[in-house]
Write a protein that holds these residues in place. Structure first.
Motif, mmCIF file in Angstrom:
data_model
loop_
_atom_site.group_PDB
_atom_site.id
_atom_site.type_symbol
_atom_site.label_atom_id
_atom_site.label_comp_id
_atom_site.label_asym_id
_atom_site.label_seq_id
_atom_site.Cartn_x
_atom_site.Cartn_y
_atom_site.Cartn_z
ATOM 1 N N PRO A 100 40.103 36.187 27.813
ATOM 2 C CA PRO A 100 39.873 37.510 27.834
ATOM 3 C C PRO A 100 40.847 38.270 28.727
ATOM 4 O O PRO A 100 41.180 37.833 29.621
ATOM 5 N N VAL A 101 41.499 39.472 28.325
ATOM 6 C CA VAL A 101 42.450 40.272 29.274
ATOM 7 C C VAL A 101 41.793 40.776 30.458
ATOM 8 O O VAL A 101 42.545 40.438 31.390
ATOM 9 N N PHE A 102 40.475 40.894 30.324
ATOM 10 C CA PHE A 102 39.927 41.262 31.634
ATOM 11 C C PHE A 102 39.824 40.112 32.948
ATOM 12 O O PHE A 102 39.450 40.281 34.207
ATOM 13 N N LEU A 103 40.027 38.870 32.222
ATOM 14 C CA LEU A 103 40.312 37.789 33.384
ATOM 15 C C LEU A 103 41.583 37.427 33.979
ATOM 16 O O LEU A 103 41.803 36.223 34.609
ATOM 17 N N THR A 104 42.480 38.402 33.766
ATOM 18 C CA THR A 104 43.685 38.258 34.119
ATOM 19 C C THR A 104 43.771 37.930 35.644
ATOM 20 O O THR A 104 44.715 37.299 36.024
ATOM 21 N N SER A 105 43.143 38.951 36.226
ATOM 22 C CA SER A 105 43.188 38.709 37.819
ATOM 23 C C SER A 105 41.530 38.418 38.174
ATOM 24 O O SER A 105 40.704 39.150 38.175
ATOM 25 N N SER A 106 41.255 36.972 38.377
ATOM 26 C CA SER A 106 40.007 36.604 38.298
ATOM 27 C C SER A 106 39.815 35.119 38.807
ATOM 28 O O SER A 106 40.895 34.600 39.000
ATOM 29 N N SER A 107 38.574 34.532 39.134
ATOM 30 C CA SER A 107 38.405 33.215 39.891
ATOM 31 C C SER A 107 38.961 32.287 38.757
ATOM 32 O O SER A 107 39.468 31.085 39.184
ATOM 33 N N ILE A 108 39.070 32.323 37.464
ATOM 34 C CA ILE A 108 39.293 31.646 36.446
ATOM 35 C C ILE A 108 40.864 31.309 36.285
ATOM 36 O O ILE A 108 41.271 30.345 36.411
ATOM 37 N N SER A 217 30.442 58.379 22.637
ATOM 38 C CA SER A 217 31.550 59.085 21.678
ATOM 39 C C SER A 217 32.669 58.663 22.025
ATOM 40 O O SER A 217 33.646 59.130 21.502
ATOM 41 N N LEU A 218 32.935 57.638 22.868
ATOM 42 C CA LEU A 218 34.246 57.017 23.244
ATOM 43 C C LEU A 218 33.808 55.540 23.203
ATOM 44 O O LEU A 218 32.965 54.965 23.746
ATOM 45 N N THR A 219 34.742 54.893 22.298
ATOM 46 C CA THR A 219 34.895 53.543 22.328
ATOM 47 C C THR A 219 36.056 52.755 22.568
ATOM 48 O O THR A 219 37.072 53.605 22.219
ATOM 49 N N VAL A 220 36.147 51.818 23.373
ATOM 50 C CA VAL A 220 37.454 51.194 23.471
ATOM 51 C C VAL A 220 37.029 49.677 23.220
ATOM 52 O O VAL A 220 36.120 49.232 23.099
ATOM 53 N N ASN A 221 38.395 48.920 23.295
ATOM 54 C CA ASN A 221 38.168 47.583 22.984
ATOM 55 C C ASN A 221 38.933 46.389 24.225
ATOM 56 O O ASN A 221 39.397 45.438 23.908
ATOM 57 N N SER A 222 38.765 47.171 25.074
ATOM 58 C CA SER A 222 39.345 46.497 26.699
ATOM 59 C C SER A 222 38.206 46.693 27.545
ATOM 60 O O SER A 222 37.810 48.025 27.985
ATOM 61 N N ALA A 223 37.804 45.746 28.335
ATOM 62 C CA ALA A 223 37.040 45.834 29.505
ATOM 63 C C ALA A 223 37.652 46.739 30.736
ATOM 64 O O ALA A 223 36.899 47.365 31.322
ATOM 65 N N ASP A 224 39.077 46.481 30.735
ATOM 66 C CA ASP A 224 39.647 47.367 31.911
ATOM 67 C C ASP A 224 39.535 48.771 31.611
ATOM 68 O O ASP A 224 39.406 49.521 32.374
#
Length: 294
Positions: A100-108, A217-224
């Protein structure tokens, strides 16, 4: 036919990469040479395997059938190499991994970097996407999945559990009474993650559990993006802890209902039951499990 085994391997790589140029890069060949190799194979077989356009490559019916056989040959060859590598204690080869994109900067991601340093002869190709990647059709050797896995034919290993925090900006909070119970949030604005349900589950320290629905009322496709729009004062968002920890420290975001916990996230390594690079895949899975265990 034996003279065309290399051609079949090149053809399979072109299909996996979806591009002559990307395939050429992974094979360390000139794009023109890669294209000509596939053309020579088509001439030998007497059929068209790929439709070529300026934007993409599309398999013909014949190409789709032939690809399955070519891929099987490549997988068997790689399995043989992997077996020899295991016997010789050498770790050589290539792995395609999706996260997932939100793991770009992560422990994994940090653990993967450590793996790359420890095993420099293993070439890693990382694909970051916040949507579930089709492992088989996209030639992925291992995928990191976040959430709770449904029944699957894939192999899987849980790496760890991570917490999620409910956050909002100070400006958004300033116009509302400080909530003490999840039911206080029913009329608040939420920023929704599109692949997640509207239901949000809370649990108190005393064990009380309650589920409420997001008013979004706002939907996004990214955790960031969840974090970004929360900081813009657009409403509540619940986000993996590592994404918002620094923002909470700096005051850009406020941890809402800190005495209530959200359902944690499971982080899993997932890979095909019959992996073409089984030894390398399992090596990476075990490495991540050891480094990420909490």
């Amino acid at each position: 036919m034996i003279n065309y085994l290399r051609h079949m391997a090149v053809f399979a790589r072109v299909v996996d990469e979806g591009s002559f140029r990307r395939a050429a890069k992974t094979l360390d060949l000139a794009p023109s040479r890669t294209s000509q190799t596939v053309a020579d194979l088509e001439q030998y077989l007497g059929v068209t395997l790929l439709y070529r356009t300026t934007r993409k490559l599309v398999l013909t019916n014949e190409g789709r059938k032939f690809y399955a056989h070519a891929l099987e040959i490549v997988r068997n060859a790689e399995a043989g190499v992997n077996e020899l590598n295991a016997l010789s204690q050498q770790h050589i080869g290539a792995l395609r991994v999706s996260l997932p994109v939100f793991l770009t900067s992560s422990s994994i991601s940090s653990a993967i970097a450590e793996f790359a340093k420890q095993y420099p002869k293993v070439s890693l190709s990382l694909t970051f996407s916040d949507h579930i990647v089709d492992i088989l059709n996209e030639g992925i050797d291992m995928s990191i999945r976040v959430g709770w896995l449904q029944d699957s034919t894939m192999m899987a290993r849980k790496l760890y559990e991570g917490q999620r925090l409910l956050v909002a900006s100070k400006a958004y909070m300033a116009n509302r009474e400080t909530p003490t119970h999840p039911s206080d949030l029913l009329s608040w604005d939420w920023i929704k993650f599109d692949i997640r349900s509207n239901s949000v589950e809370f649990e108190s320290a005393s064990g009380e559990k309650i589920s409420i629905s997001e008013n979004s009322s706002l939907t996004v496709n990214s955790a960031d993006a969840l974090s970004h729009f929360a900081k813009q004062g657009m409403g509540l968002a619940y986000v993996p802890e590592h994404i918002v920890a620094d923002d909470i420290k700096t005051g850009d975001l406020v941890h809402v209902l800190p005495d209530w916990k959200l359902k944690p996230l499971g982080y899993y390594a997932v890979w095909p039951n019959k992996s073409r690079r089984e030894n390398l895949t399992l090596l990476l899975v075990r490495f991540l499990a050891e480094r990420c265990a909490v």
